[in-house]
Design a protein around this motif. Structure first.
Motif, short mmCIF file in Angstrom:
data_model
loop_
_atom_site.label_atom_id
_atom_site.label_comp_id
_atom_site.label_asym_id
_atom_site.label_seq_id
_atom_site.Cartn_x
_atom_site.Cartn_y
_atom_site.Cartn_z
N ALA A 13 0.83 -1.21 0.00
CA ALA A 13 0.00 0.00 0.00
C ALA A 13 0.86 1.25 0.00
O ALA A 13 1.83 1.35 0.75
CB ALA A 13 -0.91 -0.02 1.22
N LYS A 16 -2.22 3.84 3.07
CA LYS A 16 -2.49 2.66 3.89
C LYS A 16 -3.93 2.54 4.35
O LYS A 16 -4.58 3.56 4.61
CB LYS A 16 -1.60 2.69 5.15
CG LYS A 16 -0.14 2.95 4.90
CD LYS A 16 0.55 1.77 4.26
CE LYS A 16 2.04 2.05 4.06
NZ LYS A 16 2.71 0.96 3.34
N TYR A 17 -4.32 1.31 4.49
CA TYR A 17 -5.59 0.93 5.14
C TYR A 17 -5.23 0.81 6.61
O TYR A 17 -4.51 -0.11 6.98
CB TYR A 17 -6.03 -0.38 4.50
CG TYR A 17 -6.92 -1.33 5.26
CD1 TYR A 17 -8.07 -0.90 5.92
CD2 TYR A 17 -6.65 -2.70 5.24
CE1 TYR A 17 -8.90 -1.82 6.57
CE2 TYR A 17 -7.47 -3.62 5.87
CZ TYR A 17 -8.59 -3.17 6.54
OH TYR A 17 -9.40 -4.08 7.17
N SER A 140 -10.05 -11.00 4.16
CA SER A 140 -8.96 -10.19 4.72
C SER A 140 -9.00 -8.87 3.98
O SER A 140 -8.93 -8.86 2.74
CB SER A 140 -7.62 -10.89 4.49
OG SER A 140 -6.57 -10.02 4.87
N SER A 142 -7.17 -6.23 3.01
CA SER A 142 -6.30 -5.84 1.90
C SER A 142 -6.32 -6.85 0.75
O SER A 142 -5.81 -6.56 -0.34
CB SER A 142 -4.87 -5.60 2.39
OG SER A 142 -4.44 -6.70 3.16
N ARG A 145 -7.53 -5.75 -2.72
CA ARG A 145 -6.65 -5.00 -3.63
C ARG A 145 -5.81 -5.94 -4.49
O ARG A 145 -5.16 -5.48 -5.44
CB ARG A 145 -5.73 -4.06 -2.84
CG ARG A 145 -6.46 -2.94 -2.09
CD ARG A 145 -5.47 -1.91 -1.54
NE ARG A 145 -4.42 -2.57 -0.80
CZ ARG A 145 -4.03 -2.28 0.44
NH1 ARG A 145 -4.64 -1.28 1.11
NH2 ARG A 145 -3.06 -2.94 1.03
N SER A 192 -2.24 -7.04 12.56
CA SER A 192 -2.87 -5.85 11.98
C SER A 192 -4.31 -5.71 12.46
O SER A 192 -4.78 -4.59 12.66
CB SER A 192 -2.75 -5.82 10.46
OG SER A 192 -3.16 -7.01 9.90
N HIS A 196 -5.61 -2.22 13.82
CA HIS A 196 -6.75 -1.47 13.27
C HIS A 196 -7.65 -0.99 14.42
O HIS A 196 -8.19 0.11 14.38
CB HIS A 196 -7.59 -2.36 12.36
CG HIS A 196 -6.98 -2.61 11.01
ND1 HIS A 196 -6.82 -1.63 10.07
CD2 HIS A 196 -6.52 -3.74 10.43
CE1 HIS A 196 -6.28 -2.14 8.97
NE2 HIS A 196 -6.08 -3.43 9.16
N ASP A 290 4.79 -1.06 6.39
CA ASP A 290 3.48 -1.45 6.92
C ASP A 290 3.58 -1.61 8.43
O ASP A 290 4.52 -1.12 9.03
CB ASP A 290 3.01 -2.74 6.23
CG ASP A 290 2.56 -2.44 4.80
OD1 ASP A 290 2.07 -1.33 4.57
OD2 ASP A 290 2.70 -3.33 3.95
N ALA A 291 2.64 -2.35 9.01
CA ALA A 291 2.65 -2.52 10.46
C ALA A 291 3.64 -3.60 10.86
O ALA A 291 3.27 -4.70 11.28
CB ALA A 291 1.24 -2.85 10.94
O1 PMV Z 1 -5.55 -6.48 5.59
P1 PMV Z 1 -4.95 -6.35 6.96
O2 PMV Z 1 -5.96 -6.44 8.04
O3 PMV Z 1 -3.78 -7.28 7.16
O4 PMV Z 1 -4.37 -4.86 7.11
C1 PMV Z 1 -3.24 -4.38 6.39
C2 PMV Z 1 -2.76 -3.12 6.99
C3 PMV Z 1 -1.46 -2.56 6.44
O5 PMV Z 1 -0.68 -3.56 5.84
C4 PMV Z 1 -0.67 -1.98 7.60
C5 PMV Z 1 -1.70 -1.43 5.46
C6 PMV Z 1 -2.24 -1.82 4.10
O6 PMV Z 1 -2.99 -1.02 3.54
O7 PMV Z 1 -1.88 -2.88 3.57
#
Ligand code: PMV
Length: 342
Positions: A13, A16-17, A140, A142, A145, A192, A196, A290-291
């Motif tokens: 990303a 970011k989400y 999940s 992301s 995308r 993550s 969130h 990212d995180a």
């Molecule tokens: O899809 P998740 O819940 O793993 O969240 C992804 C969060 C980040 O990787 C930190 C940012 C992003 O947009 O991918």
């Protein structure tokens, strides 16, 4: 029933989400923009079978049974797809990543995108790219995308049927690279999903959300115009904004009060500072993260060799640095492999 195999890439990303308005449905607090990563892919096969009494999920080329928590996430996602197709059959699932865990790229985006695509194909569900993206998002966030190809934007909405990802530009639109540098192989401190949930605690979260519409416009425009400088500046500022939110979200861990989450390791910070120095020396490079502690260097293809040399000489300064370096280009979206390839 037919066995279907799908391939999907993980994505990185640029916006970011980070934060959700609905945790069960994975509805994000803001739009995000990403690029699919050429060298980080998941291949998943699904076959529904009337003789099964439960889903059977096997991992890797050796077919290791999945751990219970991953199995139940996969089964829950298959339930959504079964409901859509109006069937109750259980399935064999074989899934394999082209990248190891510990290389600093989460496999849930590519994994749930590939699972969605393979299971829908196996059940002969004829869904549009938008519908597949919505379904993958429920598995999940992301993952939605990783369905469209190349550079992608995921729309935030209070309505589940309006929160999906769509292509901004094709993979060959722009030859930029992501040099992924995983500085640590250990588990990250906080998942993550937990991250969130903490976002709304930070007093700076409303400011982050208020700055995003303009940043999204600038980054989308910069991708379309191949304007690397604007793109890099906005992407780097955006990554720091995510970490500012994490660092300013007090919470408890093992009964201890913590003022925030630090996803970085000392090597992470060294790389961020080095990136700024390399830029002062004339290299075109920006970072994002990212995180977790993994650093992603974004650069035009022309800078690749010089940057890889710079990274390798920084790594060799300390013998304990066991970094894992991977080069990714913009990649295609999720697709079904034909049976001869599978
Ligand atoms: O899809 P998740 O819940 O793993 O969240 C992804 C969060 C980040 O990787 C930190 C940012 C992003 O947009 O991918």
């Amino acid at each position: 029933m037919r066995k279907s195999t799908a391939v999907a890439h993980a994505n990185l990303a640029f916006v970011k989400y980070w934060g959700k308005i609905d945790h069960a449905l994975n509805l994000p607090a803001n739009n995000s923009i990403s690029m699919n990563l050429s060298n980080a892919k998941t291949t998943t096969s699904v076959q529904f079978d009337e003789s099964l009494f439960g889903d059977e999920i096997l991992i890797g080329s050796e077919g290791r049974p999945a751990n219970p928590s991953f199995s139940s996430r996969v089964s829950n996602h298959l339930d959504r797809i079964r409901k859509e197709a109006n069937v109750t059959l259980h399935a064999h699932v074989w899934t394999e990543n082209s990248f190891a865990t510990g290389v600093g790229i989460a496999s849930s985006a590519s994994g749930f995108a590939a699972l969605t695509m393979a299971a829908c194909h196996a059940l002969e569900l004829d869904l549009s790219e938008k519908e597949l993206s919505i379904l993958a998002r429920k598995g999940s966030g992301s993952a939605c995308r990783s369905i469209p190809s190349g550079f992608v934007e995921w729309f935030a909405s209070e309505k589940s049927e309006e929160s999906f990802a769509r292509q901004i530009a094709k993979p060959d639109h722009w030859d930029i690279l992501d040099i992924t540098i995983a500085v640590s192989q250990s588990e990250k401190k906080m998942s993550s999903s937990a991250g969130h949930k903490l976002t709304t605690i930070s007093p700076f979260f409303p400011t982050r959300l208020a700055t995003l519409p303009e940043r999204l416009n600038l980054i989308r425009r910069a991708i379309l115009d191949r304007d690397f400088e604007t793109f890099g500046q906005e992407v780097e500022t955006e990554a720091i904004s995510l970490h500012l939110i994490a660092m300013s979200s007090p919470h408890k861990d093992s009964d201890a009060w913590l003022s925030g989450v630090y996803y970085w390791m000392p090597d992470t910070l060294e790389l961020l500072i080095a990136t700024q120095d390399w830029r002062k020396d004339g290299l075109q490079v920006y970072f994002t993260l990212d995180a977790g502690p993994t650093v992603h260097l974004i650069c035009p293809d022309s800078e690749k060799d010089q940057l890889l040399d710079a990274v390798s000489s920084l790594q060799s300064q300390r013998s304990e640095r066991l970094w894992n370096v991977m080069v990714n280009r913009p990649a295609e979206g999720a697709y079904i492999m034909n049976q001869e390839e599978a």
